[in-house]
Design a protein around this motif. Structure first.
Motif, PDB file in Angstrom:
ATOM      1  N   GLU A  15       1.048  -1.350   0.266  1.00 60.76           N
ATOM      2  CA  GLU A  15       0.257   0.278   0.188  1.00 60.76           C
ATOM      3  C   GLU A  15       0.854   1.718  -0.094  1.00 60.76           C
ATOM      4  OE1 GLU A  15      -3.960  -2.178   2.398  1.00 60.76           O
ATOM      5  OE2 GLU A  15      -2.140  -0.831   3.737  1.00 60.76           O
ATOM      6  N   LYS A  16       1.807   1.252   1.479  1.00 57.16           N
ATOM      7  CA  LYS A  16       2.923   2.494   0.541  1.00 57.16           C
ATOM      8  C   LYS A  16       3.376   2.598  -0.695  1.00 57.16           C
ATOM      9  CE  LYS A  16       5.524   5.826   2.692  1.00 57.16           C
ATOM     10  NZ  LYS A  16       7.008   6.403   1.886  1.00 57.16           N
ATOM     11  N   LEU A  17       4.063   1.232  -1.292  1.00 57.10           N
ATOM     12  CA  LEU A  17       4.688   1.449  -2.342  1.00 57.10           C
ATOM     13  C   LEU A  17       3.491   2.024  -3.714  1.00 57.10           C
ATOM     14  CD1 LEU A  17       6.652   1.112  -4.889  1.00 57.10           C
ATOM     15  CD2 LEU A  17       5.548  -1.508  -5.113  1.00 57.10           C
ATOM     16  N   ILE A  18       2.193   1.593  -3.900  1.00 56.11           N
ATOM     17  CA  ILE A  18       0.572   2.253  -3.871  1.00 56.11           C
ATOM     18  C   ILE A  18       1.596   3.970  -4.056  1.00 56.11           C
ATOM     19  CG2 ILE A  18      -1.106   2.251  -4.964  1.00 56.11           C
ATOM     20  CD1 ILE A  18      -0.367  -0.956  -4.955  1.00 56.11           C
ATOM     21  N   HIS A  19       0.722   4.110  -3.092  1.00 59.14           N
ATOM     22  CA  HIS A  19       0.979   5.362  -2.512  1.00 59.14           C
ATOM     23  C   HIS A  19       2.063   5.785  -3.048  1.00 59.14           C
ATOM     24  CE1 HIS A  19       0.278   8.866   0.064  1.00 59.14           C
ATOM     25  NE2 HIS A  19       0.854   9.373   0.453  1.00 59.14           N
ATOM     26  N   ASP A  20       3.134   6.062  -2.847  1.00 56.62           N
ATOM     27  CA  ASP A  20       3.466   6.984  -3.444  1.00 56.62           C
ATOM     28  C   ASP A  20       4.354   6.896  -4.891  1.00 56.62           C
ATOM     29  OD1 ASP A  20       4.848   6.867  -0.667  1.00 56.62           O
ATOM     30  OD2 ASP A  20       6.683   5.353  -0.690  1.00 56.62           O
ATOM     31  N   LEU A  21       3.475   5.951  -5.407  1.00 57.80           N
ATOM     32  CA  LEU A  21       3.678   5.833  -7.094  1.00 57.80           C
ATOM     33  C   LEU A  21       2.818   6.670  -7.704  1.00 57.80           C
ATOM     34  CD1 LEU A  21       4.433   2.129  -7.973  1.00 57.80           C
ATOM     35  CD2 LEU A  21       5.959   3.580  -8.607  1.00 57.80           C
ATOM     36  N   LEU A  22       1.952   6.904  -6.877  1.00 59.50           N
ATOM     37  CA  LEU A  22       0.717   7.879  -6.980  1.00 59.50           C
ATOM     38  C   LEU A  22       0.302   9.452  -7.116  1.00 59.50           C
ATOM     39  CD1 LEU A  22      -2.965   5.368  -5.417  1.00 59.50           C
ATOM     40  CD2 LEU A  22      -2.369   6.222  -8.428  1.00 59.50           C
ATOM     41  N   VAL A  23       1.572   9.488  -5.910  1.00 61.98           N
ATOM     42  CA  VAL A  23       1.239  11.381  -5.332  1.00 61.98           C
ATOM     43  C   VAL A  23       2.341  11.499  -6.695  1.00 61.98           C
ATOM     44  CG1 VAL A  23       2.739  12.514  -3.959  1.00 61.98           C
ATOM     45  CG2 VAL A  23       0.480  10.485  -3.092  1.00 61.98           C
ATOM     46  N   PHE A  26       1.312  11.912  -9.795  1.00 54.56           N
ATOM     47  CA  PHE A  26       0.524  12.354  -9.752  1.00 54.56           C
ATOM     48  C   PHE A  26       0.855  14.531 -10.593  1.00 54.56           C
ATOM     49  CE2 PHE A  26      -2.594  16.218  -7.534  1.00 54.56           C
ATOM     50  CZ  PHE A  26      -3.081  15.888  -8.090  1.00 54.56           C
ATOM     51  N   ARG A  27       2.243  14.531  -9.246  1.00 56.30           N
ATOM     52  CA  ARG A  27       2.997  15.181  -9.732  1.00 56.30           C
ATOM     53  C   ARG A  27       3.995  16.111 -10.388  1.00 56.30           C
ATOM     54  NH1 ARG A  27       4.679  15.174  -3.271  1.00 56.30           N
ATOM     55  NH2 ARG A  27       2.360  16.342  -2.449  1.00 56.30           N
ATOM     56  N   ASN A  28       4.054  14.515 -11.174  1.00 55.59           N
ATOM     57  CA  ASN A  28       5.064  14.694 -11.987  1.00 55.59           C
ATOM     58  C   ASN A  28       4.875  14.885 -13.542  1.00 55.59           C
ATOM     59  OD1 ASN A  28       7.809  14.087 -10.198  1.00 55.59           O
ATOM     60  ND2 ASN A  28       7.825  11.715 -11.020  1.00 55.59           N
ATOM     61  N   GLY A  61      -5.131   9.857  -7.753  1.00 58.71           N
ATOM     62  CA  GLY A  61      -3.275  10.406  -7.164  1.00 58.71           C
ATOM     63  C   GLY A  61      -3.642  12.392  -6.409  1.00 58.71           C
ATOM     64  N   ALA A  62      -5.043  12.542  -6.618  1.00 63.26           N
ATOM     65  CA  ALA A  62      -5.423  13.635  -5.784  1.00 63.26           C
ATOM     66  C   ALA A  62      -5.730  13.516  -4.455  1.00 63.26           C
ATOM     67  CB  ALA A  62      -6.720  14.799  -6.603  1.00 63.26           C
ATOM     68  N   VAL A  63      -6.232  12.088  -4.265  1.00 61.37           N
ATOM     69  CA  VAL A  63      -6.972  11.980  -2.640  1.00 61.37           C
ATOM     70  C   VAL A  63      -5.360  11.793  -2.181  1.00 61.37           C
ATOM     71  CG1 VAL A  63      -8.617  10.594  -1.041  1.00 61.37           C
ATOM     72  CG2 VAL A  63      -9.160  11.606  -3.208  1.00 61.37           C
ATOM     73  N   HIS A  64      -4.313  10.972  -2.551  1.00 65.57           N
ATOM     74  CA  HIS A  64      -3.558  10.654  -1.397  1.00 65.57           C
ATOM     75  C   HIS A  64      -2.286  11.366  -1.502  1.00 65.57           C
ATOM     76  CE1 HIS A  64      -3.308   6.143  -1.503  1.00 65.57           C
ATOM     77  NE2 HIS A  64      -4.513   5.487  -2.456  1.00 65.57           N
ATOM     78  N   ALA A  65      -2.856  12.419  -2.652  1.00 66.76           N
ATOM     79  CA  ALA A  65      -1.355  14.116  -2.727  1.00 66.76           C
ATOM     80  C   ALA A  65      -1.953  14.102  -1.189  1.00 66.76           C
ATOM     81  CB  ALA A  65      -1.539  14.538  -4.342  1.00 66.76           C
ATOM     82  N   ALA A  89      -4.405  -3.221  -2.264  1.00 65.94           N
ATOM     83  CA  ALA A  89      -4.003  -2.085  -2.431  1.00 65.94           C
ATOM     84  C   ALA A  89      -3.545  -0.700  -2.461  1.00 65.94           C
ATOM     85  CB  ALA A  89      -2.899  -3.108  -1.800  1.00 65.94           C
ATOM     86  N   LEU A  90      -5.036  -1.135  -4.073  1.00 62.88           N
ATOM     87  CA  LEU A  90      -5.229  -0.097  -4.511  1.00 62.88           C
ATOM     88  C   LEU A  90      -6.399   1.075  -3.647  1.00 62.88           C
ATOM     89  CD1 LEU A  90      -4.064   2.026  -6.892  1.00 62.88           C
ATOM     90  CD2 LEU A  90      -6.081   0.057  -8.414  1.00 62.88           C
ATOM     91  N   GLY A  91      -6.763   0.182  -2.975  1.00 58.73           N
ATOM     92  CA  GLY A  91      -8.050   1.022  -2.362  1.00 58.73           C
ATOM     93  C   GLY A  91      -9.297  -0.316  -2.649  1.00 58.73           C
ATOM     94  N   GLY A  92      -8.752  -1.180  -3.871  1.00 53.01           N
ATOM     95  CA  GLY A  92     -10.429  -1.860  -4.438  1.00 53.01           C
ATOM     96  C   GLY A  92     -11.221  -2.762  -3.317  1.00 53.01           C
ATOM     97  N   ILE A  93     -13.016  -1.990  -3.235  1.00 49.91           N
ATOM     98  CA  ILE A  93     -13.156  -3.176  -2.451  1.00 49.91           C
ATOM     99  C   ILE A  93     -14.650  -3.908  -3.287  1.00 49.91           C
ATOM    100  CG2 ILE A  93     -15.632  -2.922  -1.011  1.00 49.91           C
ATOM    101  CD1 ILE A  93     -13.243  -1.466   0.022  1.00 49.91           C
TER     102      ILE A  93
END
Length: 200
Positions: A15-23, A26-28, A61-65, A89-93
């Motif tokens: 989850e941390k890896l996915i969070h970091d990649l999304l942010v 989004f920024r890059n 990306g916006a929410v994670h940022a 891990a991506l947040g799927g339900i």
């Protein structure tokens, strides 16, 4: 089968890896954020206009940022091996469309089971042009007793924009007028595919 996290420190390594990649994506990619999320621990994000596959990444990306975790619903078959762990891990339900309990009730149960829970839903239900928006997001918010946040991408300015916060009263048309006015102020990736229900 779902999970909810309130801080980055509580994330699993995946989850941390996915969070970091999304942010980072989004920024890059030059995206920025306008507006903010409410401090409420639980709410539904009504994401529109949904005209391309990129919209999903922008929403996440916006929410994670902003340092929050977000969830989305998907059919149960998407959560099987080998991608099931990644989807969660991506947040799927996962939801079971064949279950005795309807999808709205399944998702409301997830809200009730967690102290913090943010769900994003694209009410169009398709990337094609349609005025027939689904109302499940509204029913979920009503039954879970949570607000709705209108949010959308503005591609010309590369902004993920968080707009009005709506507290559903049961009057769908009156409640959502501010949301539809907000969505019309944004330009999606494919403007020709954007269409809105007639609330009159």
């Amino acid at each position: 089968m779902a999970f909810a996290h309130s801080t980055e420190a509580s994330l699993s390594p995946l989850e941390k890896l996915i969070h970091d990649l999304l942010v980072r994506w989004f920024r890059n990619s030059g995206w920025t954020i306008s507006g903010n999320l409410p401090s409420d621990p639980k709410f539904v994000i009504m994401g529109a206009s949904h005209t391309s596959n990129w919209d999903f990444l922008v929403f996440l990306g916006a929410v994670h940022a902003l340092g929050r975790q977000v969830h989305f619903i998907g059919k149960k078959s998407l959560f099987r091996w080998p991608i099931g762990g990644f989807m969660r891990a991506l947040g799927g339900i996962p939801v079971d469309r064949n279950a005795r309990q309807d999808i709205v009730s399944q998702v409301v149960d997830q809200f009730n089971a967690h102290d913090r829970f943010i769900l994003v839903i694209a009410p169009e239900g398709t990337r094609s042009r349609t005025k027939d928006w689904k109302t499940g997001f509204y029913q979920i918010a009503m039954k879970a007793g949570v607000p709705i946040v209108a949010a959308g991408p503005d591609f010309p300015t590369r902004r993920g924009v968080f707009g009005p916060v709506i507290h559903p009263s049961g009057d769908y048309g009156a409640d959502l007028k501010p949301a539809f006015a907000f969505f019309r102020s944004l330009t999606p990736r494919h403007p020709e595919r954007a269409a809105f229900p007639d609330l009159n």
